[in-house]
Write a protein that holds these residues in place. Structure first.
Motif, PDB file in Angstrom:
ATOM      1  N   GLY A   1      55.664  50.529  58.377  1.00  0.00           N
ATOM      2  CA  GLY A   1      54.547  50.480  57.446  1.00  0.00           C
ATOM      3  C   GLY A   1      53.340  49.851  58.111  1.00  0.00           C
ATOM      4  N   PRO A   2      52.227  49.805  57.391  1.00  0.00           N
ATOM      5  CA  PRO A   2      51.002  49.251  57.976  1.00  0.00           C
ATOM      6  C   PRO A   2      51.106  47.762  58.309  1.00  0.00           C
ATOM      7  CG  PRO A   2      50.683  49.782  55.649  1.00  0.00           C
ATOM      8  CD  PRO A   2      52.006  50.352  56.045  1.00  0.00           C
TER       9      PRO A   2
ATOM     10  N   VAL B   1      45.967  33.533  59.116  1.00  0.00           N
ATOM     11  CA  VAL B   1      45.079  34.476  58.421  1.00  0.00           C
ATOM     12  C   VAL B   1      45.754  35.834  58.298  1.00  0.00           C
ATOM     13  CG1 VAL B   1      42.899  35.738  58.597  1.00  0.00           C
ATOM     14  CG2 VAL B   1      42.955  33.293  59.068  1.00  0.00           C
ATOM     15  N   THR B   2      46.439  36.266  59.373  1.00  0.00           N
ATOM     16  CA  THR B   2      47.126  37.553  59.336  1.00  0.00           C
ATOM     17  C   THR B   2      48.177  37.577  58.232  1.00  0.00           C
ATOM     18  OG1 THR B   2      46.859  37.636  61.724  1.00  0.00           O
ATOM     19  CG2 THR B   2      48.353  39.245  60.743  1.00  0.00           C
TER      20      THR B   2
ATOM     21  N   LEU C   1      53.051  40.853  65.607  1.00  0.00           N
ATOM     22  CA  LEU C   1      52.137  40.210  66.557  1.00  0.00           C
ATOM     23  C   LEU C   1      51.824  38.788  66.125  1.00  0.00           C
ATOM     24  CD1 LEU C   1      49.589  43.101  67.229  1.00  0.00           C
ATOM     25  CD2 LEU C   1      51.274  42.201  68.818  1.00  0.00           C
ATOM     26  N   ALA C   2      51.587  38.618  64.805  1.00  0.00           N
ATOM     27  CA  ALA C   2      51.257  37.284  64.306  1.00  0.00           C
ATOM     28  C   ALA C   2      52.416  36.324  64.555  1.00  0.00           C
ATOM     29  CB  ALA C   2      50.919  37.352  62.823  1.00  0.00           C
TER      30      ALA C   2
ATOM     31  N   PHE D   1      53.467  46.144  62.550  1.00  0.00           N
ATOM     32  CA  PHE D   1      52.919  45.777  63.861  1.00  0.00           C
ATOM     33  C   PHE D   1      52.109  44.478  63.795  1.00  0.00           C
ATOM     34  CE2 PHE D   1      49.917  46.731  67.465  1.00  0.00           C
ATOM     35  CZ  PHE D   1      50.846  46.726  68.475  1.00  0.00           C
ATOM     36  N   PRO D   2      51.135  44.370  62.870  1.00  0.00           N
ATOM     37  CA  PRO D   2      50.353  43.121  62.832  1.00  0.00           C
ATOM     38  C   PRO D   2      51.194  41.885  62.537  1.00  0.00           C
ATOM     39  CG  PRO D   2      49.539  44.685  61.183  1.00  0.00           C
ATOM     40  CD  PRO D   2      50.581  45.381  61.966  1.00  0.00           C
TER      41      PRO D   2
ATOM     42  N   LEU E   1      50.600  44.045  52.720  1.00  0.00           N
ATOM     43  CA  LEU E   1      50.852  45.195  53.586  1.00  0.00           C
ATOM     44  C   LEU E   1      52.349  45.369  53.775  1.00  0.00           C
ATOM     45  CD1 LEU E   1      48.138  44.676  56.342  1.00  0.00           C
ATOM     46  CD2 LEU E   1      48.071  46.259  54.427  1.00  0.00           C
TER      47      LEU E   1
ATOM     48  N   PHE F   1      44.716  32.094  63.550  1.00  0.00           N
ATOM     49  CA  PHE F   1      44.639  33.556  63.482  1.00  0.00           C
ATOM     50  C   PHE F   1      45.936  34.136  62.903  1.00  0.00           C
ATOM     51  CE2 PHE F   1      40.949  33.436  66.324  1.00  0.00           C
ATOM     52  CZ  PHE F   1      40.208  34.488  65.827  1.00  0.00           C
ATOM     53  N   ALA F   2      47.069  33.572  63.318  1.00  0.00           N
ATOM     54  CA  ALA F   2      48.351  34.052  62.799  1.00  0.00           C
ATOM     55  C   ALA F   2      48.433  33.814  61.294  1.00  0.00           C
ATOM     56  CB  ALA F   2      49.501  33.347  63.523  1.00  0.00           C
TER      57      ALA F   2
ATOM     58  N   GLU G   1      46.188  37.401  54.703  1.00  0.00           N
ATOM     59  CA  GLU G   1      45.457  38.626  54.395  1.00  0.00           C
ATOM     60  C   GLU G   1      46.401  39.819  54.293  1.00  0.00           C
ATOM     61  OE1 GLU G   1      42.000  38.452  53.074  1.00  0.00           O
ATOM     62  OE2 GLU G   1      42.272  40.417  53.999  1.00  0.00           O
ATOM     63  N   GLY G   2      47.484  39.769  55.084  1.00  0.00           N
ATOM     64  CA  GLY G   2      48.356  40.939  55.156  1.00  0.00           C
ATOM     65  C   GLY G   2      49.573  40.844  54.253  1.00  0.00           C
TER      66      GLY G   2
END
Lengths: 511, 151
Positions: free
Chosen positions: B39-40, B22-23, B47-48, B43-44, B30, B19-20, B26-27
């Motif tokens: 920025g967007p 992929v973040t 967390l990752a 935070f994600p 961002l 999951f990390a 995909e990100g």
């Protein structure tokens, strides 16, 4: 007196014919759900949520609340008569309740459970009425740093109370927060992690996740564990007529249970299950002869049954006053409120007191209904147990599907449900509980927004969380809680406390 | 040579790490921006990163921690038929409508229980289809297609 005025306002909302009927419907459905093993309150609420979308907000919330506390009543019936806790917080009741039934005292056990639940429900309603306004007033003065710290405390509480490894629970919680960031970023309008799918731009629907993890997950789990014995002890009707001389030893445990449940229910992460376990431990400690416990002690039914009902009710407090859902069921309730255009939090009591107080007053009415529904009609409810699981689980499956489909009228949500059903099952096998994940998903976006605002207020300096006294206090409590469970001795004890005498197949379901 | 003590921790670590990853992938576009005006991506990605650290800790623990007791193997038949039934329900509901998707998923889900019977599955399916149509479409007025676009 202001409190009286507010309760009257609540009663006048709850006592309208429509809301009265919604409350009745919620209580009946809740009792059914509580009695049927393998259908917990979380999937039941998730399945039935779409039915409430057509109602007005007050009616919808009254009905959902009824399902939740109704399930606490119903769960005790099967726990006593069949030794099968219909939902997780009745696990404790099964220990002594079923022993009483085997000694021919099923009627007395059912009476104690129902009366204890009723007393506790009334007491908890009063507690909510007293404390909710105080918390609301405090929460209205919160700004971004306080909110962020509060949410963090809520998440850590769910980690601390999760069953099993703390490290796994932290991982689940962080994963939940991460999944919560899927969709359009509210501040900048940027698409995030939608993998090019339009359906994901609004984010993942919490209800679809909950139905997948609890509904589908529970079905798979039950089927793997094989058929269980569902033969109910019969109860002659005359045994159900209360006699004070027999009920006397239950009076004090009921009072203590109500108190314990009311307090523990308010805590973030608390609720019915924790309250029931705590009350059982207290009763065992206070008893002159603790060896009677496990062999049909009336206190072992009276205390936990009162506590779980009180806890179920007061767990609405953090949601209604602070906007903080403390368990997956409250997360679903928050989802329902958002659908009806209500932002969970202190603004509800301020701007729409009739909804706030209406829900609280309906709890009292609901408790009265449940007493009438449960004691005299127990024979009818027990008949439900003769429905074989073979016929029950396809129905659960279908209702899950329909419920999730009607959320947004889209098949995509069903795929989300399937994905999380499978993922949830894998997590369950790996010994990671889903509750922290679910709370993370619902709190993720709110936490991020408050974190951003707080950091802007502090000009990029995280000291902003420590300089403000309320925020600092919340953080200290959170850190202390985490340190305490991380100590090996405590963590072993916690597992024993949460696992003790708990049948293996019901440890999963929240509450 | 240290041995794997708890395969559950290792598997969980792998899921978290996935999951990390992929973040991060995909990100990657961002923006992080600054801690003051996030920025967007801020935070994600944080967390990752935390999730990745937890995955590492779990992976290490799976070799050095306590020995875990083994649990009975899950039945693939049960999982496949329940997940399959739910998936088919989603696939069929728009094109074929409520009645057919209910009957199909009840039959598929029937394979999960011991002793599958066509007769009882069909009967359960028919009863559920009739009941749900009455409750959800006629009484509650939900906009679910009774018979889908095929018909």
């Amino acid at each position: 007196m202001e409190l009286l005025d507010q309760l009257l306002l609540g009663l006048s909302t709850a006592a309208t014919l429509n809301n009265f009927l919604y409350c009745l419907a919620g209580c009946v459905l809740g009792t059914m759900v509580g009695i049927l093993p393998g259908v917990g309150p979380a999937p039941a609420i998730a399945m039935l949520l779409p039915m409430t979308f057509t109602l007005d907000p007050a009616g919808a919330l009254i009905m959902i609340a009824g399902i939740y506390y109704g399930a606490q009543y119903g769960g005790s019936t099967t726990a006593i008569l069949v030794n099968l806790p219909g939902e997780s917080s009745s696990v404790v009741t099964a220990i002594d309740g079923h022993q009483m039934a085997r000694q021919g005292k099923a009627g007395l056990a059912l009476q104690v459970a129902a009366i204890g639940s009723f007393v506790a429900g009334c007491f908890a309603t009063l507690m909510i009425a007293l404390f909710a306004p105080i918390l609301t007033a405090a929460a209205l003065r919160f700004s971004a740093p306080e909110y962020f710290s509060l949410m963090l405390l809520g998440l850590i509480a769910s980690i601390v109370l999760a069953h099993g490894s703390v490290m796994r629970a932290i991982g689940m919680c962080v994963l939940g927060l991460l999944i919560g960031t899927i969709g359009i970023d509210l501040t900048t309008g940027t698409h995030r992690f939608d993998f090019g799918m339009i359906d994901l731009s609004d984010g993942i629907d919490i209800v679809a996740v909950a139905v997948g993890m609890f509904g589908l997950g529970e079905v798979i789990h039950e089927l793997q564990n094989g058929p269980s014995n569902r033969k109910a002890n019969s109860v002659p009707f005359r045994d159900l007529i209360p006699r004070f001389s027999l009920l006397r030893p239950a009076v004090k445990p009921i009072i203590r249970g109500s108190l314990i449940g009311s307090v523990l229910g308010i805590l973030p992460g608390g609720g019915a299950l924790l309250s029931a376990f705590a009350s059982y431990a207290v009763e065992k400690k206070l008893a002159k002869d603790p060896t009677r416990f496990g062999k049909g002690a009336i206190e072992g039914v009276a205390g936990p049954e009162s506590a779980n009902n009180a806890g179920a009710q007061t767990s609405f407090v953090p949601l209604l006053t602070l906007g903080l859902p403390s368990n997956p069921i409250m997360a679903l309730m928050a989802g329902a409120m958002i659908v009806h255009g209500l932002q969970p939090g202190p603004a509800i009591a301020r701007d729409q007191p009739e909804i706030f107080w209406g829900v609280i007053a309906s709890m009292w009415i609901g408790n009265l209904m449940l007493l009438v529904l449960n004691l005299p009609l127990v024979g009818i409810w027990v008949k439900l147990l003769s429905v074989p699981y073979k016929m029950l689980y396809p129905a659960i499956l279908i209702f899950c599907g329909i419920g999730v489909f009607t959320l947004n009228n889209s098949a995509f949500d069903i795929y989300v449900m399937v994905f999380f059903g499978l993922l949830g099952y894998v997590f369950r096998i790996l010994g990671a509980e889903p509750a922290p994940l679910l709370l993370g998903i619902i709190l993720g976006p709110i936490m991020e927004e408050n974190l951003r605002r707080a950091m802007l207020m502090g000009r990029g300096d995280p000291m902003v969380f420590i300089e403000r006294p309320i925020s600092a206090t919340l953080l200290i409590i959170a850190i202390l809680a985490l340190i305490i469970v991380a100590i090996p001795a405590v963590s072993r004890k916690k597992d024993v406390a949460l696992q003790e005498e708990r049948p293996a197949n019901h440890q999963f379901e929240e509450s | 040579m240290t041995k794997l003590k708890d395969p559950k921790d290792l598997l969980l670590a792998a899921i978290f790490a996935a999951f990390a990853a992929v973040t991060f992938i995909e990100g990657r576009e961002l923006e992080m921006a600054t801690a003051r005006a996030m920025g967007p991506g801020y935070f994600p990605k944080m967390l990752a990163l935390i999730l990745l650290l937890i995955a590492c800790a779990l992976a290490i623990r799976s070799f050095f921690g306590n020995l875990a007791e083994s649990k009975p193997k899950p039945s693939i038949r049960v999982i496949a038929s329940i997940i399959g039934a739910a998936l088919l329900f989603g696939i069929l509901i728009r094109p074929a409508g409520l009645v057919i998707s209910i009957i199909v998923s009840v039959i598929v889900s029937g394979f999960a229980s011991d002793g599958f019977q066509w007769k009882s599955s069909l009967l359960t399916g028919a009863v559920l289809a009739a009941g749900s149509s009455i409750i959800f479409i006629y009484l509650l007025g939900q906009p679910i297609p009774l018979f889908g676009e095929f018909f």
